[in-house]
Every structure is written in structure tokens, then in C-alpha cells.
Design a protein around this motif. Structure first.
Motif, short mmCIF file in Angstrom:
data_model
loop_
_atom_site.label_atom_id
_atom_site.label_comp_id
_atom_site.label_asym_id
_atom_site.label_seq_id
_atom_site.Cartn_x
_atom_site.Cartn_y
_atom_site.Cartn_z
N GLY A 316 10.36 98.27 24.24
CA GLY A 316 9.99 96.41 24.44
C GLY A 316 9.72 96.29 25.67
O GLY A 316 8.77 94.84 25.67
N ARG A 348 14.52 98.34 15.04
CA ARG A 348 13.70 97.26 16.25
C ARG A 348 13.14 96.63 15.79
O ARG A 348 12.50 95.89 15.28
N GLU A 352 11.68 92.63 14.08
CA GLU A 352 9.96 92.02 15.01
C GLU A 352 9.09 91.68 13.88
O GLU A 352 8.77 91.26 14.36
#
Length: 388
Positions: A316, A348, A352
């Protein structure tokens, strides 16, 4: 006496020995030729990557942008110093066949020394980074500087007996100052704070020495391919090392990212559980202590999940291309760690909406990957691959 090679003494972060331009071994030492030439490094690197098949002078000129005359002068010098030899002839599109040249791997050697908290590994690498000799021994990093330095120096001397070397690259847990070769408060061993390891080893061994964090050294070896044939597979990656501790080596844009004070990559000391168990760094709830406690009770899946959380933080923050896993604990359960870290990164990515997660795999190099990378601290600058 061994052949001369370009400028080790001018590498930032490498302490040279006054009056000595190389290393000791079979004879008094190597009188290194200080070419200080970016062009010579380019030619050497192309010779190295060409492998045994070699490369012609015309190809060298085309790929470096140098004139044929400049290439001829450089290669003549490298041949005179024993660093390059003719490797036969190759048919050309017109005119007489071209003579091809190749690097002589055994023309120079570098030592890579990995000082872990409880053992050391030392390797002798040729100019391609391939390991030609190796030694291992137990080590107690808390035994005191004198004992550690003497034990490490003894293993290095046993390995290089009769061989002239460019120097020694040393990799060990941080934090430390890569440029000055000075240790800080090594996690779990605060007594090392301020110890000038590089200069002490220079005085003890009489050869140039470079010092870096274990994770940085491993990442450097991976980025350059090394003797193990490892490759990053991308311009930016994180190497996560779980052994007696947990850290990261970061390669961004093809180069190792150390930070202004060699502080980058203290991956294991991200706090992810406020008020959690006390870590060796003195904080609470660090990824390192949570990982090691999970491993200690046999819960490898939980250790992998915790590592995955930290890896997701890195992805990230830095938008890296690849996550590589290494270290002895990972080596004991490679599939479980890859599966666990990959699962967290995949979740993750799904949240996203970016498709598949960042690839995760075990790093090449195995148990000696850090030591091989440490040798690259001396080898990489010879080929113009950064300052090591």
C-alpha cells in the motif's frame, strides 16, 4: 600476485586499507588498478552478462555507445590484467569473423560474511558472484565484540587461505550505518551500539570491508541475479527475511533503498497490535514479536498471516511489483508462508478492485542468500551496478 581490477577503494561505504589496493591471500596482496572509469565498468558488466559465450568488440561498442577505438583500448587493458580472454571467433555478416571476448570469473574473488544472531556463514565468490567455497560456524552475537570479531575473522581467513580477494562484505541485523560501517542498537543486542565494525575488521583482516544490513545485502544479491541466478522479476520488490528476527530489503527502481541513515527496511518493528507483547526493540505488538511467538508455538499459518499484514502495508505504501520471502524460518515452511502472505495480499487487492494481488514467492539463494548478497557489496561496483 592476482590480476588488477577497477576501483574497490573508491566505493562509498567500503573502508580501504592504507597503502593496499586489494586484499591479502596467497601473496602480499593485490595491487588493484584504480581505473575509476565508468566506461570500463560498462564493458566489464557486458562481459559478465555475456557469460562463457562471450561478446565481440563491435557488440561492446554498439551496446555501450563507445567508439570502437575506446573499446579496443579498454579490452586490451582488461586482457593485460587477466580479466578478459579471447573466447573464439563468431561469423559476421561481412568481412572476417569477429573475435569474441569473455570475462575470466576466477580473476578475482570477494568474500560475503553473514553474521546472524546465532551463526555465521561465509562464502567466497568469483567475479560472476558464483560461490566457489563456503564455511559455517555457530556464533553468539551477544558474546561480546572481541569474541565475535575474532571468530568471524578466523573463519574468513580459513576460507581465503592462498587466495587474493577484493575485500569482505559483511551483512548482519540492523539498525546500522551502512556508510560508516558503524552498528547502532542491534535489536536484542544493545551493547553493539556505536561499534565501528567495518574499521575493526579492516584492521584485523587487512582488506577492504563493507558493512550492510542482512536484508539489504540479500535484496542486492537478488536484484543483481548473483551466482544463484535469482532475479527480481520487476523493478521494485520487497524481500522479507524471517529467521531469528524479521526485516525487509527494499529494491525500488532497480536499486536498493537504504534511506538517508540506512534506516529503511525495519519491517519487523511495525506495531500492529497496540499493547501487544513486548518486542526485543522495546516496543509492544511489533510484527516481529508476533511472528516469532506464533512460530514458537507451532502456528505457522498465523505467523504467515501476520507477515502478510505487514507485506500489505508495504504494498500500500510503495506500490511494489513483487514480494519475496526468505530466511531460515521461511525455508522450513515455504509453502505455508507463501500461501499465507499471498492470501492477505489477494484479499487486499479484491477490496481495492485491482484484480490479482502482488505476486509472492520464495527468494532464490536459499540459506546462503544473505552471504552471497554481502559479497555483491564488493562486486557490484566493479560492474557499474551502483555503489553496492
Amino acid at each position: 600476485m592476482g590480476p588488477e581490477v577497477p576501483g574497490v577503494g573508491d566505493v562509498p561505504g567500503v573502508a580501504d586499507v592504507p597503502g593496499v589496493r586489494g586484499g591479502r591471500g596467497g601473496e602480499a596482496g593485490v595491487n588493484l588498478l584504480n581505473l575509476r572509469s565508468h566506461n570500463a565498468a560498462l564493458v566489464l558488466d557486458l562481459l559478465r552478462t555475456a557469460g562463457p559465450a562471450g561478446i565481440s568488440r563491435l557488440e561492446l561498442a554498439e551496446r555501450t555507445g563507445l567508439t570502437p577505438q575506446a573499446v579496443s583500448k579498454i579490452t586490451a587493458r582488461l586482457r593485460a590484467e587477466g580479466l578478459a580472454v579471447e573466447a573464439g571467433r563468431r561469423a559476421s555478416t561481412g568481412g572476417k569473423p569477429r573475435t569474441v571476448l569473455r570475462l575470466v570469473p576466477e580473476a578475482g574473488h570477494a568474500v560475503g560474511l553473514h553474521l546472524d544472531r546465532d551463526e555465521l556463514t561465509v562464502v567466497l565468490c568469483d567475479l560472476t558472484g558464483a560461490v566457489v567455497a563456503e564455511r559455517r560456524a555457530s556464533l553468539g552475537l551477544g558474546a561480546g565484540a572481541d569474541a565475535v570479531v575474532e571468530g568471524a575473522a578466523g573463519e574468513v581467513e580459513a576460507l581465503i587461505a592462498g587466495v587474493s580477494v577484493l575485500g569482505v562484505g559483511v551483512a548482519l541485523p540492523g539498525p546500522l550505518d551502512h556508510v560508516r560501517g558503524v552498528l547502532h542498537r542491534v535489536t536484542g543486542f544493545p551493547e553493539w551500539d556505536g561499534f565501528p565494525l567495518r574499521d575493526v575488521l579492516v584492521g584485523r583482516l587487512g582488506v577492504p570491508v563493507a558493512v550492510d544490513k542482512d536484508t539489504n545485502a540479500a535484496a542486492l544479491g537478488i536484484a543483481l541475479g548473483g551466482g544463484s541466478g535469482a532475479g527480481s522479476g520487476g523493478g521494485s520488490f520487497a524481500y522479507l527475511h524471517l529467521g531469528t528476527g524479521l526485516g525487509a530489503g527494499l529494491v525500488i527502481g532497480g536499486g536498493v533503498h537504504r534511506g538517508a541513515r540506512t534506516g529503511a527496511g525495519e519491517f519487523g518493528h511495525q506495531v500492529i497490535q497496540l499493547g501487544g507483547p513486548v518486542c526485543g526493540c522495546g516496543d509492544r505488538g511489533c510484527i516481529e514479536v508476533l511472528c516469532l511467538e506464533a512460530v514458537g508455538r507451532g502456528d505457522v499459518d498465523e505467523a504467515a498471516r501476520v507477515m502478510g499484514v505487514g507485506a500489505a502495508n508495504l504494498v500500500g505504501l510503495l506500490d511494489i511489483d513483487l514480494v519475496l520471502l526468505g530466511g531460515r524460518t521461511v525455508a522450513g515452511h515455504p509453502e505455508a508462508f507463501v500461501r499465507g502472505v499471498r492470501a492477505v495480499l489477494g484479499e487486499r487487492a479484491r477490496r481495492e478492485g485491482v484484480g490479482a494481488g502482488v505476486p509472492v514467492r520464495v527468494a532464490s539463494g536459499g540459506a546462503r542468500g544473505v552471504a552471497e548478497g554481502a559479497a555483491q557489496l564488493l562486486l557490484a561496483p566493479l560492474f557499474g551496478r551502483g555503489e553496492g
